[in-house]
Structure formats: C-alpha cells, structure tokens
Scaffold this motif. Structure first.
Motif, PDB file in Angstrom:
ATOM      1  N   TRP B 276       0.822  -1.215   0.000  1.00 16.86           N
ATOM      2  CA  TRP B 276       0.000   0.000   0.000  1.00 16.86           C
ATOM      3  C   TRP B 276       0.853   1.260   0.000  1.00 16.86           C
ATOM      4  CZ3 TRP B 276      -4.487  -0.009  -1.869  1.00 16.86           C
ATOM      5  CH2 TRP B 276      -5.341  -1.094  -1.715  1.00 16.86           C
ATOM      6  N   TRP B 280       0.341   4.299  -2.587  1.00 15.27           N
ATOM      7  CA  TRP B 280       0.311   5.699  -2.172  1.00 15.27           C
ATOM      8  C   TRP B 280       1.316   6.530  -2.983  1.00 15.27           C
ATOM      9  CZ3 TRP B 280       4.340   7.923   1.148  1.00 15.27           C
ATOM     10  CH2 TRP B 280       4.093   9.266   1.466  1.00 15.27           C
ATOM     11  N   SER B 292      -6.064   9.729  -1.952  1.00  9.46           N
ATOM     12  CA  SER B 292      -7.402   9.263  -1.597  1.00  9.46           C
ATOM     13  C   SER B 292      -8.100   8.675  -2.795  1.00  9.46           C
ATOM     14  CB  SER B 292      -8.241  10.406  -1.012  1.00  9.46           C
ATOM     15  OG  SER B 292      -8.553  11.341  -2.020  1.00  9.46           O
ATOM     16  N   SER B 293      -9.108   7.881  -2.525  1.00 10.86           N
ATOM     17  CA  SER B 293      -9.897   7.238  -3.574  1.00 10.86           C
ATOM     18  C   SER B 293     -11.279   6.975  -2.998  1.00 10.86           C
ATOM     19  CB  SER B 293      -9.193   5.933  -3.964  1.00 10.86           C
ATOM     20  OG  SER B 293     -10.020   5.146  -4.779  1.00 10.86           O
ATOM     21  N   ARG B 307      -8.632   5.187   1.375  1.00 13.98           N
ATOM     22  CA  ARG B 307      -9.430   4.682   0.249  1.00 13.98           C
ATOM     23  C   ARG B 307     -10.736   4.105   0.745  1.00 13.98           C
ATOM     24  NH1 ARG B 307      -6.150   2.852  -4.755  1.00 13.98           N
ATOM     25  NH2 ARG B 307      -8.145   1.896  -5.260  1.00 13.98           N
ATOM     26  N   SER B 308     -11.810   4.490   0.084  1.00 14.44           N
ATOM     27  CA  SER B 308     -13.090   3.825   0.267  1.00 14.44           C
ATOM     28  C   SER B 308     -13.417   3.130  -1.037  1.00 14.44           C
ATOM     29  CB  SER B 308     -14.193   4.828   0.596  1.00 14.44           C
ATOM     30  OG  SER B 308     -15.446   4.214   0.370  1.00 14.44           O
ATOM     31  N   GLU B 309     -13.723   1.850  -0.971  1.00 14.80           N
ATOM     32  CA  GLU B 309     -13.946   1.080  -2.194  1.00 14.80           C
ATOM     33  C   GLU B 309     -15.416   0.920  -2.507  1.00 14.80           C
ATOM     34  OE1 GLU B 309     -11.440   0.662  -4.012  1.00 14.80           O
ATOM     35  OE2 GLU B 309      -9.980   1.244  -2.489  1.00 14.80           O
ATOM     36  N   ILE B 326      -7.737   1.425   4.327  1.00 11.51           N
ATOM     37  CA  ILE B 326      -8.388   0.897   3.132  1.00 11.51           C
ATOM     38  C   ILE B 326      -9.706   0.280   3.591  1.00 11.51           C
ATOM     39  CG2 ILE B 326      -8.075  -0.527   1.077  1.00 11.51           C
ATOM     40  CD1 ILE B 326      -5.748   1.471   1.582  1.00 11.51           C
TER      41      ILE B 326
END
Lengths: 478, 478
Positions: B276, B280, B292-293, B307-309, B326
C-alpha cells in the motif's frame, strides 16, 4: 418516600460518530458493556425506592425509547415528547410540573441517559444520601471525585473538602470548563468535584427555583404541559407553547443562581463518554492498551481503540499507536486519539458535502418497526422490512413503483385494494403500481419481509396515505 | 515481425489486501487510474507491432480475464489455463512451446500483468529497441533506472553504465534483493538497474535455454501443452503432466544461468505495487501527501492513503500521519505506512481465525456471471444474481430451500421441471423445494435478478446438478 427518575433523552451528540448519529444518538447505542447507555441508565435508577421513570425525549426517538425500555423490562411512568429540543431547563421544568400536578412533594432525580456509572449500587447510595438535604428544602447536585485534570467538564467548588461520609456539602459555586492549568489546580485543591449534571430535588422546590431565577420559562412550559396531548402512550407537549420557551441549560437558567444547593460527592467511576478517547478509557483493554469491539485483529498496536460494528466487517490494525478506528457498514472513522473532540467538525464537513451518513443510519426506525435498503439499482431497490407484533404501516399507494413482497419470518396481513390476505413465511404477493395497500403484523413475533421495488422513481416520498394509525401526512416518510 | 505479449496472470498476492484477495487478485483491481492493472498491461502491449496477447492464468480467473479483455476491446490469441500455480518458469515455457508450435521464430514479450508503467509509449520504444539483440539470439531483460535504494527488488548488474541511447547492454549478473546499505551502494554505482521481470526473446531461444539450464521442466511442460484441451475458448494444460513440473521462477530456473542475456534500460516510471505504500507513492496526492480514492474526508492528515472502495462507504481521517486506511464493505485495514509489508501476515492471521474475508470477496464470480449475498437470516437469504448475456446456470435442484426470483433488469429464461418461460423486469417466479430448475439469460444485456431463499439449510453445496455447460460436479459451487 420513593424517587422518580427523570431521564433526559433528547441528545443528538455527534462526538461519537459514526455510532452516534442525529437519527439514533449515543444513549441508544451499546458503547460500553452489553446494554445501551439508556437502558443501563434506566436500570440503574430502578428497584426499591424508585418509582417508574419519566422519560423526556424527542418525537423521533419515542419508539426507540419504548423498545429499549421494554427490552430492559422497565415500565415508564410517562414519556414526555418535546416538540423540539430546548436544552435541559425546559425539559426538567416540564417533568417537574408534570409530576407536581399529582404530588407537589414528589422527589425527582434528573439524570442524563448517556452517562456511564459502572457501580450502580454505590450511585444509588449517593442518591439516598441526598434525601436528607432534599428534606431540608435543598436542591442536590452530585459531584464526581476528579480522576484527572479534565478540561472537558465543569466543576463544583465546595466550601470544604468532603468528609468522606457521603453526606451533602454546601456548594460555593459552579466553575465553567477550565483550561489545563486551572483544572490541575482545582484537582490539587481537593474541594472541587466534576459537575455530572445529575440533580435531586422536590418538584415544588424546583418550580419555585424557576419562579425566582428563570420566571420567563414558567409560562410557556406550564402551558405546554397543561395542553399536552396523550398519543399512543406518549404525552406530547404542546408545540405552540413549547416554541416560546428559551433554549437554555438548567445550570445557566437556575442552578448557578440558586442559593439552596448542596453537593453529594460520588466517589465511584463516572464518564459522560464525551468522545472516543473516553470510550477507550472506560472500556476493557487488552495488553498494550488495545481496546476492541467486534471482529477485530490488532497486530503490534498500542493504546488504540478498534471497533467493528458489524459481524460481517473485519477490522485489522497494524503498527498503530494512539489511534481509534470505528468501522460501520456505511462509514469508517480513523483518527489520532488526541483528536477525539474534532469528530464533531468532521461530521459537520460530511453534512456540508451532503453525505447522508452525517446524520442517518442505513437502518431507518419508524413507529411500526424499521427498514433498510439492501440493494439499490437504477430502476430497482431491495429492502428488508421488519414490523413489530401488532404494528401496521399506513394504507398507501405509489405512482411510480410496483412492489414484490416475500415474507421470510412471521406472518403478514396484506391488504391490496379490496382483498385482505394472510401471507406467511416463503409466500409472496405483488403490489401493482397504483394499488392501494397496507402491511400489518397480526402476530406475536416480528415479521420480516423482503421488498423488491421496480420503477422509474423509488424515493420514499412517492407515497399517498389513505389512513395511518401514527397520524403522518402525505409524502411524509414510511 | 510482430511481438506476441505473454501476460502472466496467476498471482494471488495478499500484500494489497483487502482489495486484492486470493479469489480476485490485484491485477484485476483498479488500484491506480481508471483501468485495472491487467487491462492496462494488455493495452500497453497492443497496437502496431504487437500480435494478440497470450494470457497464462488459473482456472478461477479465466472468466475475469475474458471479461476484462472484452471491456478493454482486446481479443486474446490464447488463454492458457494452469491446472495449478507453478511460478513463472513453467508458465513462460508453456507459452513459448504453445507459440513455437506455430512458429519457432515467434518473438515473445513476457510481462507480469500487475505492474504500473504510466508511459506506455516509452515502454513500447524500449521493447522495440530490444528486437536488435533478439535478432542476435539474445534474451533481453528490461532494467528500470532505480528511483531510490529499494530493498524489495532484485537488481541487474550491467557491464557498464547505460549509454542513454536505449540500446541493449550485456548483463553481468542478477543480484538478489539487497539490504539497505548494499541497495544504496548499487544505486550510487550507476550500473545497477531494477529487475522488472519482463523478458523479450524468440520462442526457440527460450526453449533452448530451458533445455540447457532446466531440462527437467521440459518433459512435463511439453506434455502438458501437447495434451492441452480446448474448453469454451480456453486451452487447459493437462493437469497430470503439469503436476510434474517444478514450482520455480524463470530467474532461478533459467535467467541466472543463461549466457546470452542483454539488458534494455527503461528510464520511465515503473512499480510492481508491492504494498500500500507503493500504491500511495504511485497514485495522485493532494497537498500534504494525502492520497485518496472514493468518498473520503481527510482533516489535518499528512502522508496518508485513505481509500473507500464503495460509493456508499464514507471514510474520515482526522489528524493522521503516515497511515493508510483501506475500507471495503466487509473489511477495513488501518496500518502505519512503514508496515505495508506486514499486511501479508495480517491476512494469514485472518485466515487462521477462519474469516472468509482473508481470501474471498462478497461478490462471487462464476463462469456465468456473479452473485452476492444481500441479507442472511436464520432461515432466509437474499442474493443479487447477475447473468451475462447468453450465459446459463446449471440445471439444478435443492433439498432444503425454495427460491423466489424477481427479475429487476433484463430478461430471464426460466426452466422449472417441464415448463419453460420468459420472465422479464418486474416479474417473479417461485421455485418450490425439489423443483428442477435453470436460469438463463437469452438476451443481449446483463440480467439482474433478486433471489429470496427460504429453508432450513442455505449452503451453496445443497445442489444437485443435472446438466452444466461449464462441466462442474455435484455439490460444487454455483
């Protein structure tokens, strides 16, 4: 001579987001131990010497209150519904007036319902110790022996150091939340206690105190209580009158001005759980200061709180220090332990960007039960709907969607236009677009139903109500 | 003279858990940018000068490969199915033998499918530059100009510093992953490049190299390719023969021993996304090093990856430094950035405690599409099932459950015992316990169906199969 607990249950705190949200605040959540804070508070003030509690809460929470009291096996004396939140002074006055109508001498213990007091028996002893002062016409406040130089609480200055016998001590003055240096001084001095916001008094004395120190509140609150309407076991304070009451705390309105005050010291543990750091401190900890809840795996972590709020959600922490991570199915909060008080600001930021998680949970509580969305597509939505025994949804129809209902637990009584039928586990019915329908649970166990909606518009406001036992209007939710 | 890309796609890495899991490893995930790593790898090696790619993958991933290639608009030349993972040497040899059968002079570029190389055109130039050495009978490996003293990669020692013209340089030797001091020395020396594990060669030269340096692999892999069976567009290597091949990397088996090696330097950015921390570094960052995602709110964070998936999952970070978090709907990982390599150990710990999240996703991919559980009760389960156009589930029956199917998108062809019917959006059918049934999608768009099961046992293994186009057995899944 029994004591009537008045449980204040109107809070909408956000410092424990994402577990505490406006739609379901922290007193209703299991934060420490196996009970919700509200249920634990009600149980703490029950048993010999205590009358049935009076709960003061908001309209949105009334069914959560009845559910949690029922689960705890406690019958309420009354549940007063505040038309809108007005802080503690109007709430306490309303409860005092309500109880004084039957007995002006009624002895009342006002307590917030979101505090943690692990030793309930010791706390009840302190309450009993306060009765002596109440009999002398005093209003008693409870002071917690400070465990550390906390800057987040107000303090009570006593005229001397408590004797240690639990007897009431005269109060010199209330002290606002201090800075760190002042907090340390007060803790060292020994005659300062934390102000827990818990009060014991005779109804007539509190009413007299309002008459002396906050007379402007009397007229609107008296009117709101006098015109209160019973509604399905609740007592709804009159909204018009209530709207005229000032939004002010009991401390500011009355206590800081009253002369007839005494303090009963409480030496047991107490916390208002004002942030995730407090939840971590108050909860159980494994080696290295690792607090956890739910399916959590902590590897090389130190002084952390890791919580998963769902059995199906694994939380893993690696190499963390002074961090709390709170995971729910729709929101995850990760923060440095020192930043617990900034959660409020984070919630405000979420609200600003329009995230529904800021205030609402996926599970939406209604008078008849609750529902949650399981899947949402462009033209379909799947919901799980749970209806309490004996409860019924409104008779309704939709312009934009049809619905398939499959009962998976219990039995539903389903009305569609002119037909009424019982639908039980593993049976389904179809509600055509425009069909006038109602769902009821005629049984003794909760009814669980899967609803599959299809249509071009699936909003909760596509609803025409024909009849509603809960007296809600057109387009209103649920 | 065109180059045939061979994409190695067998990985089951866990260092990017919870996004990369055994059932759906990282090459198939959108980790950086808008494409999955696999799709980006296939696209990078397509266009003028490249033949249709050969993919070497495992049976579990074959339909993910075809889906992602179809989405990327790339037709594969062949998809070889490894009966079990055997590291890179047998995979490369199998691809070389398969291609040599048609043309022993075939030029092959072997590349892992889980690397990030942002400048695809520059990479293709490097590949083209390698053709000169291949024409001279060399096997070419690509060396990345080191960006820092990385200890996680092997190095290539050159006989001299690259000229900067992109031409191939003779290789002195392979260097294993170094310690930090040795890594720094090599980077300072200037004649060491990172070993990217990407190779260009003529099929006949690679086969000759195996004959010289790893002769024991030839017989089993030749037999596995010779006895390979076509199956719905895939080529299944023979399991019995394949089982005799050693589990060994191409570097160990052949490259470290071969004499005819040349290195083409590649000066562009490259990463194998080995953790990870690498994701990043390789991803876009806002001020303060905040990567961020998804729906993420970062407050006072520095050097973090949040990250939010899932669109429905809000992630909030407050006061974090050097942390990655994550979040997926069924697993959340929070770790110090320096502990990225320990994620593997965390996954092993999860596996040990029996958490299904260690290896599997809620969404279960099958030959015909995928499904996920939306709700699971004691005696019921709700699933969303998506069936690809033209695909069909097996003809089956269950002993312990009935099923309600509601089609919410597309059209299903449903067989129940002797009856066959089309079921379209907003229609439902009921499959009684024991009913022999099949679901097909006869249409041109994906079919989405909500299945509500009720019964005493709801496991995937309560299934009797009568007929299956995908040749699966009794009690096998889906």
């Amino acid at each position: 001579m029994s004591i009537t607990p008045v449980l204040l249950c109107g809070g909408s705190g956000t410092r424990l987001w994402p577990l505490s949200r406006k739609s379901f605040p922290k007193q209703f959540v299991k934060l420490v131990g196996e009970e919700t804070l509200f249920a634990a508070s009600a149980r703490r003030l029950s048993g010999p010497g205590f009358a049935a509690p009076v709960v003061v809460t908001g309209s949105d929470f009334r069914f959560i209150v009845t559910e949690q009291l029922a689960e705890a096996g406690i019958d309420p004396g009354a549940i007063l519904i505040e038309p809108e939140a007005r802080n503690t002074a109007p709430a306490v006055l309303a409860a005092a007036l309500h109880l004084a109508a039957a007995d002006p001498e009624a002895i009342i213990l006002v307590a917030p319902s979101d505090h943690v007091i692990p030793d309930a028996a010791l706390f009840r002893s302190a309450v009993t110790a306060g009765l002596v002062a109440v009999a002398q016409g005093k209003m008693v406040t409870f002071g917690i022996t400070p465990g550390h130089a906390e800057t987040g609480y107000g303090y009570l200055e006593l005229s001397g150091t408590p004797e240690g016998d639990g007897a009431a001590v005269p109060l010199t003055r209330f002290v606002e939340k201090p800075d760190a240096a002042r907090a340390a001084e007060m803790v060292a001095a020994g005659n300062f206690l934390w102000n827990a916001g818990i009060f014991l008094f005779a109804a007539k004395d509190m009413i007299a105190a309002f008459r002396s120190h906050a007379p402007a509140l009397l007229a609107p609150v008296e009117a709101a209580v006098a015109a209160a309407k019973p509604d399905l076991g609740f007592l709804r304070l009159d909204p018009a009158a209530w709207g005229g009451a000032e939004d002010i705390s009991l401390d500011y309105a009355v206590m800081e001005k009253a002369e007839n005050l005494a303090v009963v010291p409480f030496t047991g543990a107490w916390s208002d759980l004002g942030g995730w750091d407090a939840v971590w401190r108050e909860g159980a900890q494994a080696a290295g200061g690792v607090g956890s809840s739910g399916p959590v795996t902590a590897i090389d972590c130190e002084d952390v709180l890791l919580r998963s709020e769902s059995e199906g959600l694994e939380v893993v922490g690696i190499g963390l220090k002074n961090i709390f991570a709170i995971a729910t199915p729709d929101a995850v909060l990760v923060a440095d332990m020192s930043r617990a008080q900034d959660v409020k600001a984070a919630v405000a930021a979420l609200k600003k960007k329009g995230a529904k998680q800021a205030e609402a949970f996926p599970r939406d509580h209604r008078p008849w039960g609750w529902f949650e969305t399981l899947a949402l597509g462009n033209r379909f939505q799947v919901k799980r709907i749970v209806v309490h025994p004996g409860a019924a949804l409104s008779l309704q129809s939709h312009f934009h969607r049809s619905e398939h209902w499959i009962v998976v637990e219990g039995t539903a009584k389903v009305t569609i236009d002119e037909s009424v039928q019982l639908v039980t586990e593993n049976q389904s019915v179809y509600i055509p677009l425009g069909g006038v329908h109602r769902m009821e649970n005629p049984g003794k166990v909760p009814m669980v139903l899967i609803e599959v909606q299809t249509g071009t518009y699936l909003g909760e406001d596509d609803i025409v109500r024909y009849d509603d036992v809960y007296a809600r209007g057109q387009g209103a939710k649920g």
